[in-house]
Design a protein around this motif. Sequence first.
Motif, PDB file in Angstrom:
ATOM      1  N   ASN A 209       0.783  -1.110   0.123  1.00  0.00           N
ATOM      2  CA  ASN A 209      -0.020   0.010   0.037  1.00  0.00           C
ATOM      3  C   ASN A 209       0.781   1.222  -0.041  1.00  0.00           C
ATOM      4  N   GLN A 210       0.227   2.523   0.160  1.00  0.00           N
ATOM      5  CA  GLN A 210       0.889   3.712  -0.031  1.00  0.00           C
ATOM      6  C   GLN A 210       1.936   3.657   1.031  1.00  0.00           C
ATOM      7  N   ALA A 230       6.648   0.641  -6.163  1.00  0.00           N
ATOM      8  CA  ALA A 230       5.352  -0.053  -6.590  1.00  0.00           C
ATOM      9  C   ALA A 230       4.361  -0.097  -5.654  1.00  0.00           C
ATOM     10  N   GLY A 231       3.517   0.968  -5.963  1.00  0.00           N
ATOM     11  CA  GLY A 231       2.095   1.179  -4.876  1.00  0.00           C
ATOM     12  C   GLY A 231       0.882   0.579  -5.528  1.00  0.00           C
ATOM     13  N   PRO A 232      -0.274   1.226  -5.048  1.00  0.00           N
ATOM     14  CA  PRO A 232      -1.360   0.542  -5.610  1.00  0.00           C
ATOM     15  C   PRO A 232      -1.447   0.425  -7.016  1.00  0.00           C
ATOM     16  N   SER A 233      -2.325  -0.695  -7.254  1.00  0.00           N
ATOM     17  CA  SER A 233      -2.284  -1.424  -8.698  1.00  0.00           C
ATOM     18  C   SER A 233      -3.198  -0.550  -9.532  1.00  0.00           C
ATOM     19  N   GLU A 234      -3.080  -0.398 -10.893  1.00  0.00           N
ATOM     20  CA  GLU A 234      -3.616   0.318 -11.942  1.00  0.00           C
ATOM     21  C   GLU A 234      -3.767  -0.325 -13.337  1.00  0.00           C
ATOM     22  N   LEU A 235      -4.470  -0.321 -14.036  1.00  0.00           N
ATOM     23  CA  LEU A 235      -4.816  -0.665 -15.136  1.00  0.00           C
ATOM     24  C   LEU A 235      -5.353   0.136 -16.371  1.00  0.00           C
ATOM     25  N   PRO A 366       6.127  -1.248 -12.131  1.00  0.00           N
ATOM     26  CA  PRO A 366       6.109   0.251 -11.625  1.00  0.00           C
ATOM     27  C   PRO A 366       4.665   0.832 -11.631  1.00  0.00           C
ATOM     28  N   THR A 367       4.388   1.498 -10.684  1.00  0.00           N
ATOM     29  CA  THR A 367       2.903   2.174 -10.828  1.00  0.00           C
ATOM     30  C   THR A 367       3.206   3.841 -10.773  1.00  0.00           C
ATOM     31  N   ASN A 368       2.005   4.349 -10.597  1.00  0.00           N
ATOM     32  CA  ASN A 368       1.988   5.877 -10.392  1.00  0.00           C
ATOM     33  C   ASN A 368       2.852   6.661 -11.590  1.00  0.00           C
ATOM     34  N   GLY A 369       2.943   6.281 -12.624  1.00  0.00           N
ATOM     35  CA  GLY A 369       3.515   6.923 -13.768  1.00  0.00           C
ATOM     36  C   GLY A 369       5.078   6.543 -13.749  1.00  0.00           C
TER      37      GLY A 369
END
Length: 427
Positions: A209-210, A230-235, A366-369
């Motif tokens: 998590n964050q 690597a934080g919260p998942s995204e798609l 990698p998340t969050n850009g």
Amino acid sequence: MNKIYNPERKDWSKLLQRPTQTVEDIEAKVLKVFNEVKSEGDKAVNRYTQRFDQVELKEVLVSEEEIEEAKRLVSDELKNAIQIAMSNIEKFHAAQKTDKVTVETIDGVSCWQEKRPIQKVGLYIPGGTAPLFSTILMLAIPANLARCKEIVLCSPPNKEGKIHPAILYTADLCGVTKICKVGGIQAIAAMTFGTETIPQVYKIFGPGNQFVTVAKQLATKFGVAIDMPAGPSELLVVADDSANAAFVASDLLSQAEHGKDSQVILIATSKDLIEKVALEVDQQLAVLPRKEIAEAAIENSKLIYVDNDQEALDMINEYGPEHFIVCMKNEDYYVENISNAGSVFIGNYTPESAGDYASGTNHTLPTNGYAKQYSGVNLDSFMKSMTFQKISQNGIKTIGNAIELMAEAEGLQAHKNAVTLRLDSFK
């Protein structure tokens, strides 16, 4: 889900914003835990485990008896599924091995590069609402292929003081050397500094998590490397009328159910598809066991219509998604021109879930850009490239004068002398 049609480029940054707190919002809390773990060791770890996980542990380390019990509790069907996934992940990551690179840059000067394993690595495996035993496959398999000597795993215990049996079974199967019942910030802090029972490591891997994400970033200030933020998942899905709306909705929901702070986005060149997907999301969401979590994530998510492929691609590269699904007639355009994405899934029959579990690629991304500058976890993530060189008498004669001139020009006389003394020895 929020529907947006033809947003102006000047609004993209705000439109594509993630629903996450900034580092500044939570860094003070993370630093407090770090300082206490650094000074108090296991005592601080146990205190925070009691506070955050509501359990008081007698032993932090998982015993052999607990591992044997876990093996009995995992069904044969699940064991078989894990074995299939393990085989595919092993094949894909073993194929990433590279040979030693050797070059004679000039006569008598031999240079080469070899890869060596990071000796001690830490794996963080989220527990909480979803015991992510699949992440162990993604991290421990390449760690073993790289021949890391020590593989330490931390995962939060439940209120009975236990770790999910599938996590213990998979960790044992994949050769993890030490399993610790500790999660959250305190787990990252413990692997950063080391405690009486939890070893210090050189690099920390794994999602979270964050708070875990910020903890990993803070660990780098204390000399420990991390895989990535690597934080919260995204798609993000890009689709047109060739896409199956039910499939698209199922992919969006598969990521939305990860956590309330997850985010999913559909960029479509078809208004009709957007309507169909919105309807499918509502219908599929209604029967999900994790409906409450997915609903919260859907609040942060968007259905975006754009007129053409170029506009869609530019927006995708601006977002830099962790997972990127392409369901377009001209899929090659996106596959060939995507610059920023953690992992790409192509076609109606390639769900993101395949990469999460069993196709063979790594799901630690990698998340969050951060896909704009980070790779996902791979075999090289567990290795270091070391360079070597050997220079003969003829070699130092050949390049010696160039070294002397450059050193003198930089005002570094001792550097020049190191060469001059050798050259003079030949006279």
